[in-house]
Scaffold this motif. Structure first.
Motif, PDB file in Angstrom:
ATOM      1  N   TYR A  94       4.071  -8.210 -11.713  1.00 18.18           N
ATOM      2  CA  TYR A  94       3.721  -9.485 -11.075  1.00 18.18           C
ATOM      3  C   TYR A  94       4.629 -10.642 -11.472  1.00 18.18           C
ATOM      4  N   SER A  95       5.580 -10.408 -12.347  1.00 17.19           N
ATOM      5  CA  SER A  95       6.507 -11.444 -12.812  1.00 17.19           C
ATOM      6  C   SER A  95       5.805 -12.606 -13.508  1.00 17.19           C
ATOM      7  N   THR A  96       4.657 -12.330 -14.075  1.00 19.38           N
ATOM      8  CA  THR A  96       3.928 -13.351 -14.821  1.00 19.38           C
ATOM      9  C   THR A  96       3.074 -12.674 -15.884  1.00 19.38           C
ATOM     10  N   GLY A  97       2.953 -13.329 -17.018  1.00 22.19           N
ATOM     11  CA  GLY A  97       2.192 -12.760 -18.122  1.00 22.19           C
ATOM     12  C   GLY A  97       0.724 -13.122 -18.055  1.00 22.19           C
ATOM     13  N   VAL A  98      -0.022 -12.609 -18.999  1.00 18.96           N
ATOM     14  CA  VAL A  98      -1.452 -12.853 -19.115  1.00 18.96           C
ATOM     15  C   VAL A  98      -1.663 -14.058 -20.027  1.00 18.96           C
ATOM     16  N   THR A 114      -0.769 -10.468   2.796  1.00 16.30           N
ATOM     17  CA  THR A 114      -1.070 -10.662   1.378  1.00 16.30           C
ATOM     18  C   THR A 114      -2.111  -9.646   0.900  1.00 16.30           C
ATOM     19  N   ILE A 115      -3.113  -9.371   1.720  1.00 10.83           N
ATOM     20  CA  ILE A 115      -4.140  -8.392   1.364  1.00 10.83           C
ATOM     21  C   ILE A 115      -3.506  -7.017   1.167  1.00 10.83           C
ATOM     22  N   SER A 116      -2.603  -6.645   2.047  1.00 14.11           N
ATOM     23  CA  SER A 116      -1.915  -5.350   1.932  1.00 14.11           C
ATOM     24  C   SER A 116      -1.020  -5.299   0.695  1.00 14.11           C
ATOM     25  N   VAL A 117      -0.290  -6.368   0.455  1.00 16.18           N
ATOM     26  CA  VAL A 117       0.603  -6.424  -0.710  1.00 16.18           C
ATOM     27  C   VAL A 117      -0.212  -6.380  -1.993  1.00 16.18           C
ATOM     28  N   ASP A 118      -1.309  -7.133  -2.059  1.00 18.32           N
ATOM     29  CA  ASP A 118      -2.187  -7.112  -3.230  1.00 18.32           C
ATOM     30  C   ASP A 118      -2.684  -5.694  -3.511  1.00 18.32           C
ATOM     31  N   GLY A 119      -3.108  -5.013  -2.468  1.00 19.42           N
ATOM     32  CA  GLY A 119      -3.606  -3.640  -2.617  1.00 19.42           C
ATOM     33  C   GLY A 119      -2.537  -2.681  -3.103  1.00 19.42           C
ATOM     34  N   ALA A 120      -1.340  -2.783  -2.538  1.00 20.69           N
ATOM     35  CA  ALA A 120      -0.239  -1.904  -2.938  1.00 20.69           C
ATOM     36  C   ALA A 120       0.172  -2.164  -4.389  1.00 20.69           C
ATOM     37  N   LEU A 121       0.232  -3.425  -4.777  1.00 23.02           N
ATOM     38  CA  LEU A 121       0.600  -3.758  -6.160  1.00 23.02           C
ATOM     39  C   LEU A 121      -0.471  -3.294  -7.147  1.00 23.02           C
ATOM     40  N   ALA A 122      -1.730  -3.411  -6.772  1.00 24.31           N
ATOM     41  CA  ALA A 122      -2.814  -2.946  -7.646  1.00 24.31           C
ATOM     42  C   ALA A 122      -2.731  -1.434  -7.837  1.00 24.31           C
ATOM     43  N   MET A 123      -2.435  -0.696  -6.779  1.00 26.71           N
ATOM     44  CA  MET A 123      -2.288   0.768  -6.884  1.00 26.71           C
ATOM     45  C   MET A 123      -1.128   1.126  -7.811  1.00 26.71           C
TER      46      MET A 123
END
Length: 114
Positions: A22-26, A61-70
């Motif tokens: 995600y290019s960002t830390g926690v 965005t919904i599709s990208v979010d899902g793909a990144l989560a997988m």
């Protein structure tokens, strides 16, 4: 088997993977462990790239979010098993973009005996 060193290493693994994907830390993280279940609550900023897309292309965005989560779950499972030598049954992950909170559940084959 589980001690503060384990939680520290898991926290670092989780944060490193978050930065990689995600290019960002926690910014905040809490790890709870019970039997064979690890629950990670984290606060993170939304990826700048996804934020740009969400303004004009919410359905994308919904599709990208899902793909990144997988992808995140696949990499977390692989890295976790390699680092800790424990078999993962499954990983669940959800992110609320409004509050910027994430919850990840790692369900292991065997109990951590705490």
């Amino acid at each position: 088997m589980v001690n503060s060193s384990f939680k520290r290493q898991l926290s670092q693994l989780y944060n490193d993977l978050n930065q990689e994907i995600y290019s960002t830390g926690v910014s905040q993280q809490k790890i709870d462990i019970q039997d064979n279940c690890i629950v990670i609550f984290a606060q993170t900023k939304r990826s700048p790239l996804i934020s740009v897309l969400s303004e004009k292309y919410p359905e994308l965005t919904i599709s990208v979010d899902g793909a990144l989560a997988m992808e995140y779950k696949l990499r977390l499972k692989e890295n976790f098993e390699k680092k800790f030598g424990m078999k993962v049954n499954t990983i669940f992950k959800d992110y609320d973009s409004t509050s910027e909170h994430a919850c990840t559940v790692i369900y292991l084959e065997q109990s951590l005996n705490i």
